[in-house]
Design a protein around this motif. Structure first.
Motif, PDB file in Angstrom:
ATOM      1  N   ALA A   1      -6.362   6.034   8.352  1.00  0.00           N
ATOM      2  CA  ALA A   1      -5.277   5.151   7.901  1.00  0.00           C
ATOM      3  C   ALA A   1      -5.390   4.870   6.403  1.00  0.00           C
ATOM      4  O   ALA A   1      -4.384   4.764   5.695  1.00  0.00           O
ATOM      5  N   LEU A   2      -6.620   4.770   5.952  1.00  0.00           N
ATOM      6  CA  LEU A   2      -6.855   4.487   4.534  1.00  0.00           C
ATOM      7  C   LEU A   2      -6.353   5.645   3.667  1.00  0.00           C
ATOM      8  O   LEU A   2      -5.721   5.438   2.622  1.00  0.00           O
ATOM      9  N   ILE A   3      -6.626   6.846   4.133  1.00  0.00           N
ATOM     10  CA  ILE A   3      -6.169   8.027   3.391  1.00  0.00           C
ATOM     11  C   ILE A   3      -4.651   8.177   3.499  1.00  0.00           C
ATOM     12  O   ILE A   3      -3.965   8.435   2.503  1.00  0.00           O
ATOM     13  N   ALA A   4      -4.145   7.949   4.707  1.00  0.00           N
ATOM     14  CA  ALA A   4      -2.704   8.116   4.919  1.00  0.00           C
ATOM     15  C   ALA A   4      -1.886   7.152   4.058  1.00  0.00           C
ATOM     16  O   ALA A   4      -0.811   7.509   3.565  1.00  0.00           O
ATOM     17  N   ALA A   5      -2.410   5.948   3.861  1.00  0.00           N
ATOM     18  CA  ALA A   5      -1.669   4.969   3.047  1.00  0.00           C
ATOM     19  C   ALA A   5      -1.400   5.536   1.657  1.00  0.00           C
ATOM     20  O   ALA A   5      -0.367   5.246   1.036  1.00  0.00           O
ATOM     21  N   ILE A   6      -2.303   6.367   1.185  1.00  0.00           N
ATOM     22  CA  ILE A   6      -2.162   6.936  -0.150  1.00  0.00           C
ATOM     23  C   ILE A   6      -1.446   8.286  -0.111  1.00  0.00           C
ATOM     24  O   ILE A   6      -0.489   8.522  -0.837  1.00  0.00           O
ATOM     25  N   ALA A   7      -1.894   9.161   0.782  1.00  0.00           N
ATOM     26  CA  ALA A   7      -1.368  10.534   0.790  1.00  0.00           C
ATOM     27  C   ALA A   7      -0.010  10.643   1.474  1.00  0.00           C
ATOM     28  O   ALA A   7       0.758  11.551   1.178  1.00  0.00           O
ATOM     29  N   GLU A   8       0.275   9.717   2.389  1.00  0.00           N
ATOM     30  CA  GLU A   8       1.516   9.881   3.165  1.00  0.00           C
ATOM     31  C   GLU A   8       2.477   8.705   3.081  1.00  0.00           C
ATOM     32  O   GLU A   8       3.674   8.883   3.227  1.00  0.00           O
TER      33      GLU A   8
END
Ligand code: Z16
Length: 841
Positions: free
Chosen positions: A758-765
């Motif tokens: 979720a942490l990555i998705a907040a930025i990448a997606e």
């Protein structure tokens, strides 16, 4: 010699072996009055605890005398007073501060030494008073210190929570919350069972016309809860002024509460009634920069506002003055919108109880209040649902509707062509359900509104409160840049640095006039001075390293660069940017050949801070930091070159150890999101440099200390909106270096990659709202620059010294004087020379 008037170490010893003038001896404290858990430990810690209570009671006795004198003098003098209403006071510990403010720490140290105690151990027995979340609550505590030190007649009003901010444990890398029950033994509060106020909730409103044809409104029935005052003395530094902090505790009202239920078999419901009343002041809401609209929170707010207003009005009425003089005697400052109901409550008292005309009353109200805004984040702006309000505070809702009506009528007259304006500025939001917008109510009910740093004060004028600037003109809106008390944050936290400065400046006057620090500038080329400066920083780092070893089991090299980010965990504060940068550093080190690694500057990345219990993303960030630490700290390729530490349970007393030990600290919020920040000031005042964005008070710190002494990076606040827009509509991509970091996480290097998706998705997606990717490159190259700069220790030391020399502006004494002049219109009380205190340690 009277026990409370000790001046020498022998008198002090007599005092603590006799435990002040309380008639208790140390043994009594151990056996009789301490909590059972302590009694079980007799022979282990409680002897230290007894030494603490003896010392605390001795100092407390001393303070009581000055406290009474101050209160009598203020009553006799009858000047205008300032009342600071804050739902949070993050006080930390009291004893050390009291000893320093009274000027008798040295005496106590020698006395305790004689009795076989180390003063540090005694000080460490004390539980933090942690009645706050973060910056806002700590600001209130710094303000109380400055108000007393500057002899202003001032009172703080707050809630006496039974549980302060939770204690944070880290288990398997996850945050676990433990209740903070802190009232077991608190010698610093005085229960005032003689000072109570009954506060009403629920019920209904009765309107009728009396014999003279006048409309009478009364609020009837409902339930009563009693507020009991607990008073806490607030000593000033180097003055005999001791102000009062009054905290309200809730209990079942004796008028209301049915004691017969206890006997008549209805025991359970009697207990339930009592518990419901006590619940109001039971627990501090643990959110920083987030409001969730819970009924109990609104109850807390009204309970505290009603009790405080009642108290203030009662004090005013004793002077027999006309109501029109109320604003000449009383200034009330609202610390954020939490106490906005005080505006409505005063209007209610004046029209319903005192029989004043609406307009006359409203004139008094608006002259009395000032409102400080602390955030532009939309999720932090308080809104209460109208149905909730209607049920809990029916009369107040009517008054709010009337305030809004008269306000909107005025707006309509001034801007007849702008129909949309009315909907935009209405105190009532026409949503489903309708909502009361507390910030708008606070603006309409105050004569001044201030932000807490220049950029922030500009932003509120051009964004969230833009229409109100049109309506009231720009003069209603002002800036008071935050500050910190140098007594706690330099003298107490970093005694050796304070002493070194005093030795060059010829005394401790700088603690009362921080601009005197500029006299340090000439020493920037003084070799011996620089050496001592460096030694003190090193000693502070050793102390922190010991704390880290003791609490985490990780051994860190005090010669490494200490890089610190300690503050509440929040996406906008971007601890994720920091930890991603750490991962990049780890990858870089891993990619080096062994001989190349020798050139790498060792670094310790230190994190600390609490996540709100319901803030999942913040908890994920904590988890990632801890998982990265586990891997990096145990990687033999890395050794001392990089350590990642998460310090559990960051609080005021930990901050006093951490702040003096930083080389670099991180203040890296997305530009435009951090209203001010205050830890940035604490770190620079302690000789640490900062890496930061052009946000909050970083901007003014840079202006004061010089651009060459700050490591700035990142996008500017004026570009944030466009960048966010681009994430959705333009071409946007994740920074390639950041993408490598994400790949490493996804490969499971730090454990289950799903935990961090979720942490990555907040930025990448999901649009990278906080611009982590946009700022990543600039952040990393600035970190590289820091490594290079640190290698030149001589230059680094010059930056450190110059920065400290130029920090005078950021004392909370300057803030308080600005509030006093431009918002409160109050003067300090004259304190006679013979009352002025005393040699200082
Ligand atoms: C808080 O600590 C702050 C703002 C807010 O709306 C709520 C809470 Cl609990 C902080 C700001 O985030 C910080 O920038 C500022 O320095 C501090 O208040 C004191 O003004």
């Amino acid at each position: 010699f009277s026990p409370s008037g000790f001046k020498t170490k022998d008198e002090f010893e007599a005092c603590i072996t006799d435990v002040g003038n309380s008639g208790l001896r140390a043994e009594d404290l151990i056996t009789g009055r301490m909590r059972p858990a302590c009694r079980d430990h007799i022979g282990k810690i409680p002897i230290q605890l007894a030494a603490y209570s003896g010392t605390a009671l001795a100092f407390r006795d001393r303070l009581i005398i000055d406290w009474n004198k101050t209160q009598q003098r203020q009553t006799f003098d009858d000047q205008k007073r300032i009342y600071y209403l804050s739902l949070e006071f993050l006080m930390g510990r009291t004893l050390d501060n009291a000893m320093l403010n009274v000027g008798l720490k040295k005496v106590a140290k020698e006395g305790l030494d004689d009795l076989g105690f180390r003063i540090e151990d005694v000080i460490n027995q004390e539980h933090d008073a942690a009645l706050g979340n973060g910056g806002l609550g700590r600001l209130a505590a710094c303000f109380l210190d400055s108000l007393a030190s500057l002899n202003y007649p001032a009172w703080g009003y707050g809630l006496r929570y039974r549980y302060g901010i939770f204690k944070q444990d880290i288990e398997n890398g996850y945050q676990v919350e433990i209740p903070d029950y802190w009232l077991d033994f608190n010698p610093w509060e005085f229960a005032r069972h003689d000072v109570t106020v009954d506060v009403q909730f629920y019920g209904w409103v009765n309107k009728h016309t009396d014999d003279d044809g006048k409309q009478v409104v009364s609020w009837q029935d409902g339930e009563l809860v009693t507020a009991v005052a607990y008073d806490v003395p607030i000593p000033g530094y180097g003055t005999s002024t001791v102000n009062n902090l009054r905290l309200w505790s809730s209990k079942a009202s004796s008028g209301e509460f049915d004691f017969s239920k206890f006997n008549s078999g209805d025991y359970e419901s009697a207990v339930a009634d009592q518990q419901r009343a006590e619940t109001i002041s039971a627990v501090l809401y643990p959110n920083d920069n987030l409001e969730r609209g819970k009924e109990l929170r609104l109850k807390q707010q009204y309970f505290w506002c009603a009790a405080s207003l009642h108290d203030i009005v009662r004090r005013f009425k004793k002077t027999q003055r006309k109501w029109s003089e109320f604003p000449d005697q009383v200034a009330i400052q609202l610390n954020d919108t939490h106490p906005t109901l005080a505006i409505v409550e005063l209007q209610r008292i004046l029209i319903d109880k005192e029989g004043l005309e609406w307009d006359v009353a409203w004139g008094i109200v608006t002259k009395t209040f000032g409102y400080t805004n602390h955030t532009v984040l939309p999720e932090a702006l308080e809104k209460w649902s109208v149905p909730l309000f209607q049920n809990l505070l029916p009369r107040h809702l009517q008054i709010i509707y009337d305030i809004n009506l008269f306000f909107l009528q005025g707006v309509e007259r001034r801007f007849p062509k702008d129909r949309e304006m009315l909907g935009r500025v209405s105190i009532i939001e026409e949503s489903q359900p309708k909502m009361v917008r507390m910030a708008y109510l606070a603006i309409v009910g105050s004569h001044k509104v201030n932000g807490v740093a220049e950029l922030h004060s500009d932003l509120i004028k051009t964004t969230i409160f833009k229409d109100f600037v049109k309506i009231y003109g720009p003069d209603k809106f002002t800036n008071v840049t935050n500050g910190i008390t140098p007594r706690r944050w330099l003298h107490q936290a970093n005694p050796r640095l304070s002493e070194l400065i005093a030795s060059k400046l010829g005394g401790y006057d700088f603690l009362k006039d921080l601009t005197l620090l500029n006299k340090l500038e000439p020493f920037v080329d003084d070799k011996d001075f620089k050496k001592e400066w460096a030694e003190i920083k090193y000693a502070n780092k050793v102390r922190l390293a010991q704390h880290i070893l003791k609490t985490t089991g990780v051994s860190v090299n005090p010669k490494a660069l200490f890089d610190v980010q300690v503050k509440r965990i929040h996406e906008y504060k971007r601890q994720q940017l920091n930890i991603f940068g750490v991962i990049r550093r780890y990858l870089t080190i891993k990619a080096l050949k062994p001989e190349e690694r020798k050139k790498v500057l060792p670094r310790v990345s230190i994190f600390g801070g609490k996540a709100a219990p319901g803030y999942w993303m913040a908890k994920t960030i904590i988890h990632l930091i801890n998982k990265v630490g586990e891997v990096v700290n145990n990687d033999p390729d890395v050794g001392d070159l990089l350590k990642v530490i998460f310090i559990e349970d960051y609080n005021v007393s930990k901050a006093e150890i951490i702040t003096p030990a930083s080389d670099i600290s991180e203040h890296i919020s997305t530009a435009g999101t951090e209203a001010s920040g205050t830890s940035n000031m604490k770190f620079v005042l302690n000789g640490g440099l900062i890496i930061g964005t052009l946000d909050g008070a970083n901007i003014e710190i840079t202006r004061e200390i010089g651009e060459q002494n700050v490591f700035l990076f990142g996008n500017l606040s004026e570009d944030v909106e466009d960048l966010r827009h681009n994430h959705f509509y333009g071409e946007s991509h994740v920074d390639p270096e950041l993408a490598k970091v994400f790949d490493t996480i996804k490969a499971g290097t730090f454990g289950d990659e799903g935990a961090f998706s979720a942490l990555i998705a907040a930025i990448a997606e999901h649009g990278d709202y906080y611009l982590v990717s946009d700022d990543f490159h600039s952040y990393c190259s600035t970190q590289d620059l820091i490594d290079e700069s640190y290698k030149n220790q001589d230059e680094w030391l010059s930056k450190s010294i110059l920065s400290v020399a130029r920090m005078g502006f950021f004392t909370s004494d300057r803030c308080i004087n600005e509030y006093a002049d431009s918002i409160w219109n109050i003067e300090p009380l004259q304190v006679k020379d013979e009352d002025e205190v005393r040699a200082r340690t």
